[in-house]
Design an enzyme around this catalytic site. Structure first.
Site, PDB file in Angstrom:
ATOM      1  N   ASP A 478      43.076  34.963  44.172  1.00  0.00           N
ATOM      2  CA  ASP A 478      42.141  36.086  44.041  1.00  0.00           C
ATOM      3  C   ASP A 478      41.129  35.823  42.923  1.00  0.00           C
ATOM      4  O   ASP A 478      41.370  35.015  42.024  1.00  0.00           O
ATOM      5  CB  ASP A 478      42.981  37.330  43.692  1.00  0.00           C
ATOM      6  CG  ASP A 478      42.296  38.645  44.007  1.00  0.00           C
ATOM      7  OD1 ASP A 478      41.115  38.622  44.404  1.00  0.00           O
ATOM      8  OD2 ASP A 478      42.943  39.698  43.850  1.00  0.00           O
ATOM      9  N   ASP A 548      39.498  44.827  50.949  1.00  0.00           N
ATOM     10  CA  ASP A 548      40.526  45.719  50.402  1.00  0.00           C
ATOM     11  C   ASP A 548      40.602  47.002  51.222  1.00  0.00           C
ATOM     12  O   ASP A 548      41.482  47.829  50.990  1.00  0.00           O
ATOM     13  CB  ASP A 548      40.212  46.057  48.941  1.00  0.00           C
ATOM     14  CG  ASP A 548      40.748  44.992  48.000  1.00  0.00           C
ATOM     15  OD1 ASP A 548      41.463  44.092  48.466  1.00  0.00           O
ATOM     16  OD2 ASP A 548      40.446  45.067  46.793  1.00  0.00           O
TER      17      ASP A 548
HETATM   18  C1  DGJ Z   1      42.173  42.574  44.674  1.00  0.00           C
HETATM   19  C2  DGJ Z   1      42.789  42.210  45.984  1.00  0.00           C
HETATM   20  O1  DGJ Z   1      41.849  42.279  46.988  1.00  0.00           O
HETATM   21  C3  DGJ Z   1      43.989  43.120  46.231  1.00  0.00           C
HETATM   22  O2  DGJ Z   1      44.513  42.868  47.483  1.00  0.00           O
HETATM   23  C4  DGJ Z   1      44.986  42.892  45.146  1.00  0.00           C
HETATM   24  O3  DGJ Z   1      45.485  41.591  45.218  1.00  0.00           O
HETATM   25  C5  DGJ Z   1      44.349  43.151  43.789  1.00  0.00           C
HETATM   26  N1  DGJ Z   1      43.146  42.399  43.619  1.00  0.00           N
HETATM   27  C6  DGJ Z   1      45.306  42.815  42.683  1.00  0.00           C
HETATM   28  O4  DGJ Z   1      44.728  42.928  41.450  1.00  0.00           O
END
Ligand code: DGJ
Length: 637
Positions: A478, A548
């Site tokens: 990420d 998300d």
């Molecule tokens: C952003 C990601 O898109 C989420 O799925 C998750 O992993 C969060 N970060 C965690 O901080």
């Protein structure tokens, strides 16, 4: 296949022709890009136009007006006042360049780029005849060589282009832009399809008909970004989903990108794409070279979906690589929306056990597992397990999850650092920030300076140690902020314009190493959702967390956007709780599954606290998905 003869370079790919020739003046005249059968019928109207007060090239070619001439690449200063392909400040301060033909080279090989990821061909995917053309151009007045590379992928009607600039002189030059592709098209009224959005609302499709002036899309975020994707299309007003001319373009690059369509005063069009020249400047010393990212182009006479089919196949066959390329991906259960930062080993194991009972194959421990990470304000950079949450460390949780019959995966964010971390306290000089000046934070964090080889090397080794410390089968990679206060404390002032590009090159170096070092591991890209959903990342990660936003109504639209240019084997999608955590919308489990099963399916909710009938429904969904999932990675089989 590519052929070169006295009059023409012809690049053929699955029924499409792309051609250009060398003019008497030594320039590369673009001739045609479209369906093979039509090649001889079309003509470029512009050469008959009355030149008016256009600039005439030189005494030998007084009739050559570059302002309205179809070119393979263009530069500033000799009369072409459209978007240039290249712009350089020479040692004498001049910005005029004039690249003319030197020679060509044909081959059936594609060496890896020194700095960038690129498309590839597996053994057994050879074409009849050469499929890599290099055209060498030399500046008429300055010691610069420009290489234009063309590659064909006949199995998906795709042509790739890239360029490389070499400084053969003894002085530095400043490169203000070096783009990846240019396509001069006759006439105007092309519809420019682009994809825009932001966090949790990626890939909203827009079509803009450009009949004068200039339309451009770009990213200045330091990432390809969720604001606008590098995949774009050009089409005709009458083009539909299944009929009509359509050209598709993408870039194998994850940093700032730029795509523009300009109509000149004679009503002819030029498309360009490459690294965003805005804020970019690269100092090229004697003997040094600069590579521009590879651009991907395809043409279809079968409308938008023809381009989508070509792009899907191209990504599946020539971008995604490694063990997972055509392998069915495991159904995973992710801890994020179930617990966020609030978990310990027992809670995780309870969730994993429920996942196993439902049929999941992989358990993913998301953000929150490392030392001191109780919220998003601290601990990024310190990649040791939190002993309060995981008393036996990664090894123990991994062992216990595996004992339940599931594979184990973790979340990491190697590019980021919180000020509240040991790493930042010890190495503030490794953070992208302007020393002594106020900094603008994003999600309470900063980015590590991957333009600094020492910082990049440190984090690569940390990640290597981490991934070796337990039997980790999957990594969610990420990055949760974009660049601001762009400044590398490693680079000298005159090289600060290189920071954003060098940052992404440093990230690529780490990804190349880690994915090579752990070839069995399934890597999933993520950047606060789809903040870096691009072909550069897909060269390392076979799948990317697309957004998300897990609300199925929004998600289907977002996925429709991605599907225009990317195969669903690259898109991961999860069934989450209702009401949805991002939008508050209530939906049925069936609706959530319908959206998530379009791509690589996962679950992201507290399965251990569901009513029995919902749990059973999920169990049936997973069983159903396992029967169909092969089609997502290998639709042709
Ligand atoms: C952003 C990601 O898109 C989420 O799925 C998750 O992993 C969060 N970060 C965690 O901080």
């Amino acid at each position: 296949m590519i052929t070169v003869n006295d009059t023409e370079c012809l690049v053929k790919s699955a029924g499409t022709d792309y051609s250009f020739k060398v003019t008497g003046s030594g320039h590369l005249e673009h001739l045609y890009y479209g369906e093979s059968s039509e090649r001889t019928h079309r003509d470029f109207p512009w050469r008959d136009a009355f030149p008016g007060n256009c600039i005439s090239y030189d005494d030998k070619f007084p009739e050559l007006f570059l302002e309205n001439f179809p070119l393979e690449m263009s530069s500033r200063g000799k009369g072409d006042i459209r978007e240039p392909f290249i712009e350089v400040v020479h040692a004498d301060g001049s910005r005029t360049s004039d690249f003319v033909f030197s020679r060509t080279e044909l081959s059936s090989e594609k060496p890896e780029y020194e700095t960038l990821p690129g498309s590839y061909r597996e053994e057994g995917q050879q074409e009849d005849g050469p499929w890599h053309l290099t055209v060498f151009l030399e500046d008429r007045s300055y010691p610069l060589t420009l290489e234009l590379h063309y590659y064909t992928y006949d199995d998906c009607g795709t042509i790739c282009r890239s360029s490389r600039l070499i400084n053969r002189g003894s002085d530095n030059v400043r490169v203000l832009r070096l783009l990846s592709t240019q396509l001069d098209l006759p006439g105007n009224e092309y519809v420019f399809t682009s994809f825009h959005g932001g966090w949790a609302r990626e890939m909203e499709r827009h079509g803009t008909c450009v009949n004068c002036g200039k339309f451009s899309v770009s990213s200045a975020a330091g990432a390809s970004s969720n604001r606008t994707n590098p995949f774009v299309m050009l089409s005709r007003p009458e083009t539909t989903e299944s009929s009509g001319d359509c050209w598709g373009f993408n870039l194998i690059y994850s940093g700032n990108h730029y795509e523009a369509l300009e109509v000149n005063s004679f009503g002819n069009s030029r498309f360009v794409s490459g690294i965003n020249p805005d804020s970019f400047e690269f100092l090229l010393g004697p003997g040094e070279s600069l590579e521009a990212p590879e651009a991907v182009m395809t043409f279809s006479g079968e409308g938008f979906s023809g381009v989508s089919r070509n792009m899907h196949r191209f990504v599946r066959e020539h971008i995604v690589r490694g063990k997972w390329k055509k392998k069915e991906r495991p159904v995973l259960l992710n801890s994020w929306e179930a617990f966020y930062f609030d978990f310990d080993e027992e809670k995780l194991l309870g969730l994993a056990a429920a996942g196993k009972a439902a049929g999941a194959e992989l358990f993913v421990m998301d953000d929150g597992w490392f030392d001191g990470r109780i919220d998003d304000r601290r601990a990024l950079g310190d990649w040791t397990p939190d002993s309060r949450k995981l008393p036996g460390g990664l090894e123990e949780i991994c062992r216990r999850v595996k004992a339940l019959g599931l594979d184990f995966g973790i979340w990491i964010e190697p590019e980021s650092v919180n000020r509240e971390s040991r790493l930042y306290r010890e190495h503030p000089e490794w953070s992208i920030e302007i020393p002594g000046k106020p900094h603008s934070e994003g999600r309470n964090q900063r980015l590590l300076d991957f333009a600094n080889p020492e910082a990049a090397e440190y984090m690569t080794r940390r990640m290597e140690e981490l991934l070796s410390s337990a039997e980790i089968s999957y990594v969610k990679y990420d990055v949760n902020r974009i660049l601001s206060d762009i400044y590398s404390q490693y680079l000298p002032p005159e090289r600060q314009g290189e920071t954003a590009h060098r940052y992404i090159l440093g990230v690529y170096r780490m990804l190349r190493y880690l994915t090579g070092r752990f070839p069995e591991v399934l890597f999933e890209g993520c950047a606060a959702g789809g903040g870096r959903f691009d072909l550069g990342m897909l060269c390392y990660f076979p799948q990317i967390w697309a957004s998300d936003n897990t609300d199925p109504v929004c998600r289907k639209e977002i996925q429709r956007g991605y599907s225009a240019g990317y195969p669903m084997s690259a898109v991961t999608a999860h069934v989450s709780a209702s009401p949805n955590h991002q939008t508050g919308r209530e939906t049925t489990l069936a609706e959530r599954y319908e959206a998530a099963s379009e791509g690589i399916l996962g679950y992201e909710l507290d399965l251990s606290s569901l009513p029995p009938e919902e749990f059973e429904e999920i169990r049936l969904q997973i069983a159903e998905y396992k029967k169909i999932r092969k089609k997502i990675v290998c639709p042709e089989e």
